[in-house]
Design a protein around this motif. Structure first.
Motif, PDB file in Angstrom:
ATOM      1  N   UNK A 395      74.088 -65.787 -35.033  1.00 48.71           N
ATOM      2  CA  UNK A 395      72.923 -65.153 -35.649  1.00 48.71           C
ATOM      3  C   UNK A 395      72.087 -66.216 -36.351  1.00 48.71           C
ATOM      4  N   UNK A 396      70.764 -66.116 -36.152  1.00 48.19           N
ATOM      5  CA  UNK A 396      69.859 -67.072 -36.786  1.00 48.19           C
ATOM      6  C   UNK A 396      68.792 -66.300 -37.563  1.00 48.19           C
ATOM      7  N   UNK A 397      68.322 -66.923 -38.615  1.00 50.03           N
ATOM      8  CA  UNK A 397      67.286 -66.314 -39.455  1.00 50.03           C
ATOM      9  C   UNK A 397      65.941 -66.966 -39.152  1.00 50.03           C
ATOM     10  N   UNK A 398      64.923 -66.117 -38.963  1.00 51.31           N
ATOM     11  CA  UNK A 398      63.589 -66.642 -38.632  1.00 51.31           C
ATOM     12  C   UNK A 398      62.534 -65.978 -39.511  1.00 51.31           C
ATOM     13  N   UNK A 399      61.376 -66.661 -39.603  1.00 50.72           N
ATOM     14  CA  UNK A 399      60.180 -66.063 -40.202  1.00 50.72           C
ATOM     15  C   UNK A 399      59.287 -65.608 -39.056  1.00 50.72           C
ATOM     16  N   UNK A 400      59.011 -64.307 -38.998  1.00 50.27           N
ATOM     17  CA  UNK A 400      58.252 -63.726 -37.889  1.00 50.27           C
ATOM     18  C   UNK A 400      56.781 -63.543 -38.272  1.00 50.27           C
ATOM     19  N   UNK A 401      55.882 -64.041 -37.402  1.00 50.64           N
ATOM     20  CA  UNK A 401      54.435 -63.802 -37.542  1.00 50.64           C
ATOM     21  C   UNK A 401      53.920 -63.237 -36.225  1.00 50.64           C
ATOM     22  N   UNK A 402      53.012 -62.244 -36.304  1.00 54.27           N
ATOM     23  CA  UNK A 402      52.481 -61.588 -35.106  1.00 54.27           C
ATOM     24  C   UNK A 402      50.965 -61.477 -35.225  1.00 54.27           C
ATOM     25  N   UNK A 403      50.261 -61.794 -34.133  1.00 56.09           N
ATOM     26  CA  UNK A 403      48.806 -61.597 -34.082  1.00 56.09           C
ATOM     27  C   UNK A 403      48.438 -61.024 -32.719  1.00 56.09           C
ATOM     28  N   UNK A 404      47.275 -60.354 -32.665  1.00 53.46           N
ATOM     29  CA  UNK A 404      46.858 -59.678 -31.438  1.00 53.46           C
ATOM     30  C   UNK A 404      45.835 -60.493 -30.653  1.00 53.46           C
ATOM     31  N   UNK A 405      45.851 -60.339 -29.344  1.00 53.64           N
ATOM     32  CA  UNK A 405      44.814 -60.886 -28.462  1.00 53.64           C
ATOM     33  C   UNK A 405      43.985 -59.707 -27.971  1.00 53.64           C
TER      34      UNK A 405
END
Length: 474
Positions: A395-405
């Motif tokens: 298991x790994x921990x991440x910082x998630x960012x999402x943007x739309x096209x």
């Protein structure tokens, strides 16, 4: 009464009406409708004399009978005048007097070239063409301008022919008023010039008949210099002189079409355009030429080029980023995935991920992932949301960012997800914290020891002083 051979139907009708007493036997036609004939008279007349040449043919057939001839020219819807070879007015119809405002008596017998009907320039044209017709030359219809009694200028199209007017060589001239035509032409020209696209009209001989102001600006050649020129000499493409030439293609297929092409101006400059070609037809449906509509798409092409360049840069960033990157469709399925994500997940290549739902494939905490999806749909983006993902080594921990096209209308096409791996950073932070704690313990231990030593030293000093004092006393 003399009967003419092959009389037109209209003449037969006139004879029948005259016999019934419906026509007065003078030089002016007075038509009185019977009840059963009301409503169809104008249709019969207009159909019988729809075209000037047809009018002339009908008049030729009746020239041996002066009464019928006079009646016939007065039935015509257009003004008519007959002059001899020197311009003397032999006859005219009622329509001409009504149109110009003069009476029959004011001009009959006078020389038309010595009247105020026309300007010097117009008279010169009339004389020149009269001489030609008297010499047997057939002329095409041409335009002139006459002056009415009220000084108004009225444009006409002239169609004339040489005739034998009861023993006198004459010229029968039919005037078709073109005021309304000119008005409509002016309106059409205004509409044409208001168009944002460049428009030109070409005849079947590849000659330019008309261009609008936008086309003149586009090509850098004024309108008057283009009229009559060969189309390819002003604005040409690789299709000129080939089977794909606009005119050739339209003549063959007899239908509109459009295409993108590069046009070369007379000065050598090139313009990308969207060309729309429409056949130009006459009343019989025959193609007389084409209308070309040129839309300058230079700015569109530049924008497209920038989009291509930006997409290339984005693609390079996407593929080579150390972060885990995904393109995800609106339904949550993976469209694309970069190398970093492939390496960290328990998959061998892109094909194993593309088309699959991202949540069960990637996220360890699916419930939290679903909550973040709801937040993304509500706010339109996510930024630095901490979440755990699956990987081939745990298991790994991440910082998630999402943007739309989005497309040009603001409609979301897909989303780009970026995951910054915090696992090593968190591990380092933990190790650092342990070190800090250890240092704190050591510091606390060493500081306590130092304080004890100082205390012992102070106690020793006190004892030494006490001993010294006791020795003095003793």
């Amino acid at each position: 009464m003399v009967l003419l051979k092959d009389e037109p139907d209209i003449i037969k009708k006139l004879r029948n009406e005259e016999e019934k007493g419906l026509l007065k036997n003078d030089s002016t036609l007075i038509y009185e409708d019977t009840e059963e004939e009301k409503g169809d008279q104008s249709n019969i007349i207009s159909q019988s004399f729809k075209k000037p040449q047809q009018d002339i043919d009908n008049i030729e057939k009746t020239k041996d009978n002066r009464i019928d001839f006079n009646k016939l020219i007065n039935v015509l819807p257009d003004p008519v005048i007959i002059v001899d070879s020197k311009g003397k007015i032999l006859d005219m119809n009622k329509k001409l007097t009504e149109t110009l405002g003069y009476t029959y008596e004011e001009y009959i017998g006078k020389n038309v070239f010595k009247t105020d009907l026309a300007s010097k320039k117009t008279k010169a044209i009339l004389i020149k063409n009269l001489v030609k017709r008297m010499a047997g030359v057939k002329l095409k219809p041409y335009e002139i301008e006459l002056t009415a009694k009220n000084k108004n200028k009225i444009p006409f199209e002239i169609n004339a022919t040489k005739i034998d007017y009861f023993g006198t060589t004459g010229d029968l001239i039919v005037f078709r008023e073109t005021s309304e035509i000119k008005k409509r032409e002016k309106e059409s020209e205004n509409i044409l010039n208001a168009a944002a696209d460049g428009i030109r009209i070409i005849d079947r001989n590849f000659k330019i008949k008309k261009v609008n102001e936008t086309f003149a600006e586009m090509t850098g050649v004024s309108s008057d210099k283009q009229i009559g020129a060969t189309c390819r000499d002003i604005f040409r493409s690789k299709y000129c002189k080939t089977k794909d030439c606009s005119l050739v293609k339209c003549l063959k297929n007899n239908k509109p079409y459009q295409r993108e092409q590069i046009m070369t101006c007379k000065d050598g400059s090139k313009i990308p355009v969207l060309l729309k070609v429409t056949p130009l037809k006459d009343e019989q449906g025959n193609i007389t030429g084409i209308i070309e509509d040129y839309r300058d798409i230079s700015s569109v092409k530049k924008t497209e080029q920038k989009v291509v360049e930006n997409e290339k840069k984005f693609r390079q960033f996407f593929e080579n980023s150390p972060d885990y990157c995904y393109m995800v469709g609106l339904e949550g399925k993976i469209i694309d995935i970069n190398k970093s994500a492939i390496e960290i997940l328990n998959i061998k290549n892109k094909e194993e991920a593309i088309g699959k739902q991202i949540i069960p494939l990637v996220y360890n905490d699916e419930e939290k992932a679903k909550q973040l999806v709801k937040k993304w749909k509500k706010e339109g983006f996510l930024e630095n949301e901490e979440i755990k993902i699956k990987s081939k080594d745990g298991i790994r921990t991440v910082l998630l960012s999402v943007d739309n096209v989005e497309d040009k209308n603001g409609k979301v096409l897909y989303s780009v997800l970026m995951q910054k791996d915090l696992t090593n950073l968190l591990k380092t932070e933990k190790e650092l914290k342990n070190k800090v704690d250890e240092l704190e313990r050591y510091k606390k231990l060493t500081v306590g020891r130092e304080l004890k030593m100082i205390e012992l030293k102070n106690q020793m000093k006190e004892l030494e002083q006490k001993c010294a004092e006791e020795k003095k006393i003793g």
